[in-house]
Write a protein that holds these residues in place. Structure first.
Motif, mmCIF file in Angstrom:
data_model
loop_
_atom_site.group_PDB
_atom_site.id
_atom_site.type_symbol
_atom_site.label_atom_id
_atom_site.label_comp_id
_atom_site.label_asym_id
_atom_site.label_seq_id
_atom_site.Cartn_x
_atom_site.Cartn_y
_atom_site.Cartn_z
ATOM 1 N N ALA A 51 -138.770 66.979 1.779
ATOM 2 C CA ALA A 51 -139.218 67.903 0.739
ATOM 3 C C ALA A 51 -138.226 69.050 0.667
ATOM 4 C CB ALA A 51 -140.600 68.442 1.090
ATOM 5 N N ILE A 52 -137.951 69.518 -0.527
ATOM 6 C CA ILE A 52 -137.017 70.628 -0.689
ATOM 7 C C ILE A 52 -137.796 71.914 -0.971
ATOM 8 C CG2 ILE A 52 -135.092 69.194 -1.413
ATOM 9 C CD1 ILE A 52 -135.678 69.964 -4.316
ATOM 10 N N LEU A 178 -142.079 56.610 -2.620
ATOM 11 C CA LEU A 178 -141.121 57.543 -2.029
ATOM 12 C C LEU A 178 -141.421 59.005 -2.369
ATOM 13 C CD1 LEU A 178 -138.299 58.371 -0.845
ATOM 14 C CD2 LEU A 178 -137.348 57.775 -3.052
ATOM 15 N N ASP A 179 -141.490 59.290 -3.648
ATOM 16 C CA ASP A 179 -141.515 60.684 -4.091
ATOM 17 C C ASP A 179 -142.822 61.374 -3.701
ATOM 18 O OD1 ASP A 179 -139.181 59.840 -5.197
ATOM 19 O OD2 ASP A 179 -139.908 59.817 -7.262
ATOM 20 N N GLN A 180 -143.938 60.679 -3.918
ATOM 21 C CA GLN A 180 -145.235 61.276 -3.616
ATOM 22 C C GLN A 180 -145.405 61.455 -2.107
ATOM 23 O OE1 GLN A 180 -144.697 58.608 -5.551
ATOM 24 N NE2 GLN A 180 -145.275 59.292 -7.615
ATOM 25 N N SER A 181 -144.857 60.514 -1.330
ATOM 26 C CA SER A 181 -144.949 60.643 0.134
ATOM 27 C C SER A 181 -144.170 61.865 0.603
ATOM 28 C CB SER A 181 -144.393 59.388 0.818
ATOM 29 O OG SER A 181 -145.117 58.254 0.420
ATOM 30 N N ALA A 182 -142.961 62.022 0.055
ATOM 31 C CA ALA A 182 -142.152 63.178 0.448
ATOM 32 C C ALA A 182 -142.867 64.470 0.098
ATOM 33 C CB ALA A 182 -140.791 63.117 -0.238
ATOM 34 N N SER A 183 -143.480 64.509 -1.076
ATOM 35 C CA SER A 183 -144.099 65.748 -1.551
ATOM 36 C C SER A 183 -145.361 66.099 -0.764
ATOM 37 C CB SER A 183 -144.422 65.623 -3.045
ATOM 38 O OG SER A 183 -144.839 66.857 -3.566
ATOM 39 N N LEU A 184 -146.058 65.092 -0.281
ATOM 40 C CA LEU A 184 -147.333 65.355 0.405
ATOM 41 C C LEU A 184 -147.222 65.356 1.922
ATOM 42 C CD1 LEU A 184 -149.514 63.283 -2.033
ATOM 43 C CD2 LEU A 184 -150.011 65.648 -1.395
ATOM 44 N N LEU A 185 -146.255 64.609 2.477
ATOM 45 C CA LEU A 185 -146.267 64.368 3.929
ATOM 46 C C LEU A 185 -145.143 65.062 4.686
ATOM 47 C CD1 LEU A 185 -147.016 60.501 3.802
ATOM 48 C CD2 LEU A 185 -148.654 62.373 4.006
ATOM 49 N N SER A 186 -144.260 65.753 3.983
ATOM 50 C CA SER A 186 -143.101 66.342 4.662
ATOM 51 C C SER A 186 -143.478 67.546 5.513
ATOM 52 C CB SER A 186 -142.053 66.775 3.625
ATOM 53 O OG SER A 186 -141.441 65.647 3.057
ATOM 54 N N THR A 187 -142.611 67.811 6.500
ATOM 55 C CA THR A 187 -142.758 69.027 7.318
ATOM 56 C C THR A 187 -141.397 69.722 7.383
ATOM 57 O OG1 THR A 187 -142.261 67.813 9.337
ATOM 58 C CG2 THR A 187 -144.580 68.025 8.761
ATOM 59 N N PRO A 188 -141.394 71.056 7.588
ATOM 60 C CA PRO A 188 -140.118 71.785 7.592
ATOM 61 C C PRO A 188 -139.143 71.247 8.638
ATOM 62 C CG PRO A 188 -141.969 73.305 7.516
ATOM 63 C CD PRO A 188 -142.553 71.944 7.738
ATOM 64 N N ASP A 189 -137.879 71.278 8.289
ATOM 65 C CA ASP A 189 -136.793 70.884 9.200
ATOM 66 C C ASP A 189 -136.849 69.432 9.654
ATOM 67 O OD1 ASP A 189 -135.438 73.337 9.186
ATOM 68 O OD2 ASP A 189 -136.935 74.160 10.554
ATOM 69 N N HIS A 190 -137.549 68.602 8.894
ATOM 70 C CA HIS A 190 -137.613 67.176 9.207
ATOM 71 C C HIS A 190 -137.431 66.345 7.942
ATOM 72 C CE1 HIS A 190 -139.551 68.784 12.793
ATOM 73 N NE2 HIS A 190 -139.284 67.626 13.382
ATOM 74 N N VAL A 204 -138.550 62.869 11.394
ATOM 75 C CA VAL A 204 -137.270 62.811 12.109
ATOM 76 C C VAL A 204 -136.589 64.171 11.937
ATOM 77 C CG1 VAL A 204 -135.013 61.685 12.199
ATOM 78 C CG2 VAL A 204 -137.059 60.342 11.672
ATOM 79 N N ALA A 205 -136.244 64.792 13.052
ATOM 80 C CA ALA A 205 -135.673 66.146 12.980
ATOM 81 C C ALA A 205 -134.398 66.151 12.135
ATOM 82 C CB ALA A 205 -135.387 66.664 14.385
ATOM 83 N N LEU A 206 -134.318 67.142 11.258
ATOM 84 C CA LEU A 206 -133.127 67.312 10.412
ATOM 85 C C LEU A 206 -132.728 68.797 10.485
ATOM 86 C CD1 LEU A 206 -131.261 65.781 8.424
ATOM 87 C CD2 LEU A 206 -132.821 66.434 6.594
ATOM 88 N N PRO A 207 -132.213 69.204 11.636
ATOM 89 C CA PRO A 207 -131.950 70.630 11.862
ATOM 90 C C PRO A 207 -130.607 71.053 11.269
ATOM 91 C CG PRO A 207 -131.450 69.374 13.852
ATOM 92 C CD PRO A 207 -131.840 68.383 12.797
ATOM 93 N N LEU A 208 -130.578 71.163 9.951
ATOM 94 C CA LEU A 208 -129.305 71.420 9.264
ATOM 95 C C LEU A 208 -128.702 72.753 9.696
ATOM 96 C CD1 LEU A 208 -130.207 70.209 5.652
ATOM 97 C CD2 LEU A 208 -128.890 68.998 7.387
ATOM 98 N N ALA A 209 -129.502 73.823 9.608
ATOM 99 C CA ALA A 209 -128.952 75.149 9.906
ATOM 100 C C ALA A 209 -128.472 75.225 11.352
ATOM 101 C CB ALA A 209 -129.998 76.224 9.623
ATOM 102 N N ALA A 210 -129.272 74.684 12.268
ATOM 103 C CA ALA A 210 -128.903 74.747 13.689
ATOM 104 C C ALA A 210 -127.600 73.986 13.942
ATOM 105 C CB ALA A 210 -130.032 74.168 14.540
ATOM 106 N N ALA A 211 -127.326 72.979 13.111
ATOM 107 C CA ALA A 211 -126.095 72.199 13.275
ATOM 108 C C ALA A 211 -124.939 72.808 12.475
ATOM 109 C CB ALA A 211 -126.334 70.753 12.835
ATOM 110 N N GLY A 382 -138.342 71.402 3.644
ATOM 111 C CA GLY A 382 -139.494 72.307 3.653
ATOM 112 C C GLY A 382 -140.814 71.574 3.829
ATOM 113 N N PRO A 383 -141.908 72.318 3.693
ATOM 114 C CA PRO A 383 -143.233 71.726 3.894
ATOM 115 C C PRO A 383 -143.710 70.918 2.692
ATOM 116 C CG PRO A 383 -143.449 74.030 3.293
ATOM 117 C CD PRO A 383 -141.980 73.758 3.382
ATOM 118 N N GLY A 384 -144.711 70.080 2.930
ATOM 119 C CA GLY A 384 -145.352 69.337 1.851
ATOM 120 C C GLY A 384 -146.321 70.224 1.094
#
Ligand code: GAF
Length: 388
Positions: A51-52, A178-190, A204-211, A382-384
């Motif tokens: 989610a963005i 795909l799209d509805q799952s991302a919008s409802l199920l996402s969590t920040p930084d993943h 799955v961790a996606l720590p962009l800023a930390a990297a 970002g969050p769902g």
């Protein structure tokens, strides 16, 4: 880079001005970037979206009892208030943009709920037609809001299916989850690793800023729509490929069967099959690399995914190819088109220190080619969907 638009602070006041009463509550649901795993969802394969930090926001007011089952939908972008009677809801009697709202009411009623008349005001910071799921974001904000306000008791996973039904059966776009799952199920930084057959997801961790990384979105401003011909043809080609290979879905075709498939399928079907089969492998490998080495390690897979969509699936565009090639030449770690294709956006994973350089190179290349200037902005996972 474009500055991040502000959120939905003005939505309650705009709602009150329009409808003469304040909203009961406001909700938001995000658009998405699909990191990798394109067109694999309706082939029962794997996807990895996130989610963005751009979302659809809705103000919602349940109309007082005794005022009938009228649905009113308006947009902060202006235009007339769309009215529809819930007792006789039909796709063609609703303005196209409002079908994503009305479709959610329709899909919930198909599940046996009887919904009250409602007033809805829509705002959005997701660019429309940019391949970032502005329509799914709207569906999910409405479904999440109705579920909360009316106490329908549906889980986020069930809301995914409600919204998919709104899109497939009411709007008429044969999309996957795909799209509805991302919008409802996402969590920040993943990112959300989703098996579209079992509908089991894993964060799955996606720590962009930390990297030290930034994810740029390059919106080519060449827009797309999934209820028109191209997307339907792709679904049909994949369905035919699966049928001719004797499997339930292309998910069931392993890499080892590709040589045989090349010999038996028509070339245009084979290319589509090849994309789906190899893309599923790339998603699995991306998850492995994210978990073992972090986001800086996935660049080659993003580039390979783009090449597959360009050369095999046939859904890129000259603008998307230019965005990807230029970003890579300017030092991006990886880049690919994202979303359904036929225009829309590319993503570029870049070291934070190179983001301005990559953006400038892409803008210059588009100007030199005589294309419309793209919108370039960074996004963070970002969050769902949520209550505002
Ligand atoms: C669009 C669809 F809505 C999704 O279901 C998915 O198929 C995607 O295109 C391609 O991966 O966003």
């Amino acid at each position: 880079m474009t500055a991040l638009p502000t959120a939905f602070d003005a939505l309650p006041a705009s709602f009150t001005e329009l409808y003469g009463a304040s909203p009961d509550a406001c909700f938001a649901a995000p658009g998405r970037v699909n990191l990798i795993g394109e067109h694999t969802d309706y082939n029962e394969g794997f996807v990895l979206p996130f989610a963005i930090d751009r979302a659809a926001g809705v103000g919602l007011r349940i109309r007082p009892e005794g005022s009938g089952r009228l649905l009113r939908v308006a947009s902060t972008r202006g235009g007339p208030v769309v009215e529809a009677e819930l007792d006789s809801l039909e796709t063609r009697s609703v303005a196209p943009w409002a079908r994503y709202v009305a479709g959610v009411f329709w899909a919930l009623e198909q599940r046996g709920f009887t919904l009250p008349g409602s007033d809805i005001l829509v705002d959005s910071t997701v660019p429309i037609g940019a391949g970032l799921s502005s329509s799914a974001a709207l569906e999910c904000a409405v479904a999440f809001g109705l579920n909360e306000q009316l106490g329908l008791g549906l889980s986020r996973e069930e809301l995914v299916l409600v919204c998919q039904s709104a899109e497939n059966d009411f709007v008429g776009a044969p999309t996957g989850i795909l799209d509805q799952s991302a919008s409802l199920l996402s969590t920040p930084d993943h990112a959300l690793f989703l098996d579209c057959r079992t509908r089991q997801g894993r964060q799955v961790a996606l720590p962009l800023a930390a990297a030290g990384l930034v994810m740029l979105v390059i919106d080519t401003r060449v827009s797309h729509a999934h209820d028109s011909g191209g997307y339907k043809e792709l679904v049909a080609a994949c369905t035919r490929g699966a049928k001719e290979l004797g499997v339930k879905a292309l998910r069931d075709v392993g890499i080892e069967r590709l040589a045989e498939a090349e010999g038996t399928l028509a070339p245009e079907i084979y290319r589509r099959v090849k994309h789906i089969v190899t893309e599923n492998q790339r998603v699995l490998r991306t998850v492995e690399l994210l978990e073992s080495r972090g986001p800086a390690a996935i660049g080659d897979l993003l580039v390979a995914s783009h090449a597959s969509m360009r050369d095999d699936f046939g859904i890129s565009s000259v603008e998307l190819d230019l965005a990807v090639d230029t970003a890579m030449a300017a030092g991006a770690i990886g880049a690919r088109m994202t979303g359904g294709g036929f225009g829309g956006s590319a993503i570029a994973l870049v070291a934070a220190s190179r983001a301005a350089e990559v953006s400038a190179a892409v803008l210059a290349a588009f100007a030199a080619a005589g294309y419309i200037a793209p919108e370039i902005f960074s996004v963070v996972p970002g969050p769902g969907a949520r209550h505002l």
